[in-house]
Design an enzyme around this catalytic site. Sequence first.
Site, mmCIF file in Angstrom:
data_model
loop_
_atom_site.group_PDB
_atom_site.id
_atom_site.type_symbol
_atom_site.label_atom_id
_atom_site.label_comp_id
_atom_site.label_asym_id
_atom_site.label_seq_id
_atom_site.Cartn_x
_atom_site.Cartn_y
_atom_site.Cartn_z
ATOM 1 N N TRP A 50 -7.892 1.793 -13.264
ATOM 2 C CA TRP A 50 -7.533 2.476 -12.101
ATOM 3 C C TRP A 50 -6.306 1.783 -11.381
ATOM 4 O O TRP A 50 -6.588 0.307 -11.479
ATOM 5 C CB TRP A 50 -8.255 2.820 -11.036
ATOM 6 C CG TRP A 50 -8.022 3.313 -10.003
ATOM 7 C CD1 TRP A 50 -7.515 2.429 -8.827
ATOM 8 C CD2 TRP A 50 -8.034 4.560 -9.149
ATOM 9 N NE1 TRP A 50 -7.245 3.236 -7.504
ATOM 10 C CE2 TRP A 50 -7.545 4.486 -7.939
ATOM 11 C CE3 TRP A 50 -8.419 5.910 -9.796
ATOM 12 C CZ2 TRP A 50 -7.427 5.527 -7.086
ATOM 13 C CZ3 TRP A 50 -8.111 7.018 -9.066
ATOM 14 C CH2 TRP A 50 -7.745 6.653 -7.643
ATOM 15 N N ILE A 51 -5.112 2.188 -10.933
ATOM 16 C CA ILE A 51 -4.148 1.506 -10.243
ATOM 17 C C ILE A 51 -3.744 2.489 -8.927
ATOM 18 O O ILE A 51 -3.491 3.589 -9.082
ATOM 19 C CB ILE A 51 -3.027 1.088 -10.891
ATOM 20 C CG1 ILE A 51 -1.832 0.567 -10.183
ATOM 21 C CG2 ILE A 51 -2.223 2.388 -11.778
ATOM 22 C CD1 ILE A 51 -0.800 0.082 -10.932
ATOM 23 N N ASP A 53 -1.966 1.716 -4.513
ATOM 24 C CA ASP A 53 -0.934 1.190 -3.957
ATOM 25 C C ASP A 53 -0.434 0.069 -4.509
ATOM 26 O O ASP A 53 -0.905 -0.836 -4.882
ATOM 27 C CB ASP A 53 -1.361 0.894 -2.429
ATOM 28 C CG ASP A 53 -1.959 2.032 -1.951
ATOM 29 O OD1 ASP A 53 -2.316 3.016 -2.561
ATOM 30 O OD2 ASP A 53 -2.570 1.805 -0.723
ATOM 31 N N GLN A 69 -3.156 -2.471 -6.157
ATOM 32 C CA GLN A 69 -4.468 -2.187 -5.972
ATOM 33 C C GLN A 69 -4.906 -1.756 -7.280
ATOM 34 O O GLN A 69 -4.420 -0.880 -8.050
ATOM 35 C CB GLN A 69 -4.862 -1.085 -5.154
ATOM 36 C CG GLN A 69 -4.334 -1.510 -3.461
ATOM 37 C CD GLN A 69 -5.409 -2.368 -2.965
ATOM 38 O OE1 GLN A 69 -6.290 -1.629 -2.101
ATOM 39 N NE2 GLN A 69 -5.271 -3.543 -2.937
ATOM 40 N N THR A 117 -4.383 -3.376 0.766
ATOM 41 C CA THR A 117 -3.176 -3.412 0.526
ATOM 42 C C THR A 117 -2.600 -4.494 1.515
ATOM 43 O O THR A 117 -3.246 -4.693 2.693
ATOM 44 C CB THR A 117 -2.338 -2.126 0.631
ATOM 45 O OG1 THR A 117 -2.835 -1.197 -0.103
ATOM 46 C CG2 THR A 117 -1.116 -2.303 0.500
ATOM 47 N N ARG A 182 -5.084 -1.723 9.081
ATOM 48 C CA ARG A 182 -4.888 -2.253 7.703
ATOM 49 C C ARG A 182 -3.370 -2.293 7.345
ATOM 50 O O ARG A 182 -2.418 -1.796 7.854
ATOM 51 C CB ARG A 182 -5.671 -1.406 6.717
ATOM 52 C CG ARG A 182 -5.277 0.089 6.656
ATOM 53 C CD ARG A 182 -5.973 0.551 5.446
ATOM 54 N NE ARG A 182 -5.967 2.085 5.471
ATOM 55 C CZ ARG A 182 -6.632 3.060 6.332
ATOM 56 N NH1 ARG A 182 -7.634 2.521 7.141
ATOM 57 N NH2 ARG A 182 -6.562 4.301 6.284
ATOM 58 N N ASP A 183 -3.313 -3.056 6.158
ATOM 59 C CA ASP A 183 -1.890 -2.906 5.373
ATOM 60 C C ASP A 183 -0.764 -3.800 6.137
ATOM 61 O O ASP A 183 0.292 -3.129 6.505
ATOM 62 C CB ASP A 183 -1.291 -1.280 5.353
ATOM 63 C CG ASP A 183 -2.421 -0.766 4.474
ATOM 64 O OD1 ASP A 183 -3.374 -1.219 3.714
ATOM 65 O OD2 ASP A 183 -2.437 0.702 4.584
#
Length: 526
Positions: A50-51, A53, A69, A117, A182-183
């Site tokens: 899985w991939i 962001d 990610q 992220t 976040r981020d």
Amino acid sequence: MFSTSIVFQILVRPCSNGEGVFFYPQSPKARSIVGKRYRTDYHFQPPKNWINDPCGSMYYNGVYHEFYQYNPNGSYNPNISYNIVWGHSVSMDLINWINLEPAIEPDTPSDISGCWTGSATILSGDQPIIIYTGLLDIQKHQVQNIALPKNRSDPYLREWTKAHNNPVIQPVVPGLNSSQFRDPTTGWIGPDGLWRIAVGAELNGYSAALLYKSEDFLNWTRVEHPLYSSNSSNMWECLDFFAVLPGSGGGLDLSSAIPNGAKHVLKVSMNCTDDMYMIGVYDLKRDAFVPDTVLDDSRLWPRIDYGNFYASKSFFDSKHGRRIIWAWSSETDSSSDDVAKGWAGIHSIPRTIWLDSHGKQLLQWPVEEIESLRTNEINHQALELKKGDLFEIKGIETLQADVEIDFELTSINDADPFDPSWLFDTEKHCREAGASVHGGIGPFGFVILASDNMEEHTDVHFRVYKSQQNYMVLMCSDLRRSSLRPGLYTPAYGGFFEFDFEKERKISLRTLVSWEALSFILLFTA
């Protein structure tokens, strides 16, 4: 009476495979089900699993770094099991990629439930640094952490060390939802010489880009007011904040002084579907972003992309003096199919991004390195198609292509009137006004990824409407008949853009086809 004909000019350049595609499914079972037939051929995609962001990218000492990610344990959404890591790949040309071990993994109290992220910044003294969101627990309480390369002499920066004072930013803000924090963005330097970042947050039920300052990028102080906030939604994630010069194709480095006349862009991701942006000025005295236009309804905000494009992240490429952006494109397969395939998700083609000469709209184009994959071209000039005509492009021997088409309208008198309410749900309008529904001007476009009997196909088409001030062009990418397999997500994407047909009658489109199952390209009007 339909009097408008469309003059097509099409240039098809078949593409060779990039080496960065990694045709290695997770297991022999997956290989037998999928093989390499359904993997992309030059979009970024790790060998397996899985991939999602893009976490951050940078160009450092001659090497492009892409952080993302990644689920090291399978091709399912890792947020279910709280084990997401920062994947890491490197490239010399943005086309061919070397897959490395994860850069950051959840192994400390401040990120034990996941490394989410963030971004990469290059500090003075040529020091790379990462700031990222860590999950403290399964309730998803979020904090911000720092990591630095263990050995800067390693050209690939394979190993990263976490700061001893993590978490460097905690959600100690009145009214802040600690599970919606976040981020962090790439850092930029203010006129006082201090570093700044913004962090997406839900503050008192509203969306906010919280602003923080630091002298050393390790110790942070919150600015009392946000960089910008809005009641248009309750959370912004995957923020991006960068400077642009109107009419200049070049990028600007946020670690340097920003020239006079520059604008700033605040990009936000919302609803797990849309990457929206605002253009404005960065008020240095107030330390705040001020949009040129404030629209209360976020559905009317411009989007970076109107298709399957989310959590985009940009970076300054010092090698070519440009800003590059890319994003996550999620799978349309079912979760069980993703597990069977052994992989899920890709990243969009990296694009150069800049601001138009009027300072109102972001423009994008695939990075020039993509052109190195082109092989022998197929060229058709002055193809005139009238209502109901079809034209098949033949002679494509490879199964990937870089397609450029110019659509030139011989007349615009038949354009239907434009209804402004369509702007609130362009996808709905694309579904209702599909490629088989006749209009004044359009639909016209092309069909790709089609089976011989056309039971499966994807069409990309345009329609032209007349508004009170100008002409509006609707572009749709309709996946509803892309597969006969049940249970798939097959939407019709779409977006409107203004066009001055009094000055220019030609609509240009470039399409990168990166899949083994390309059958033919068919031009049409209906």
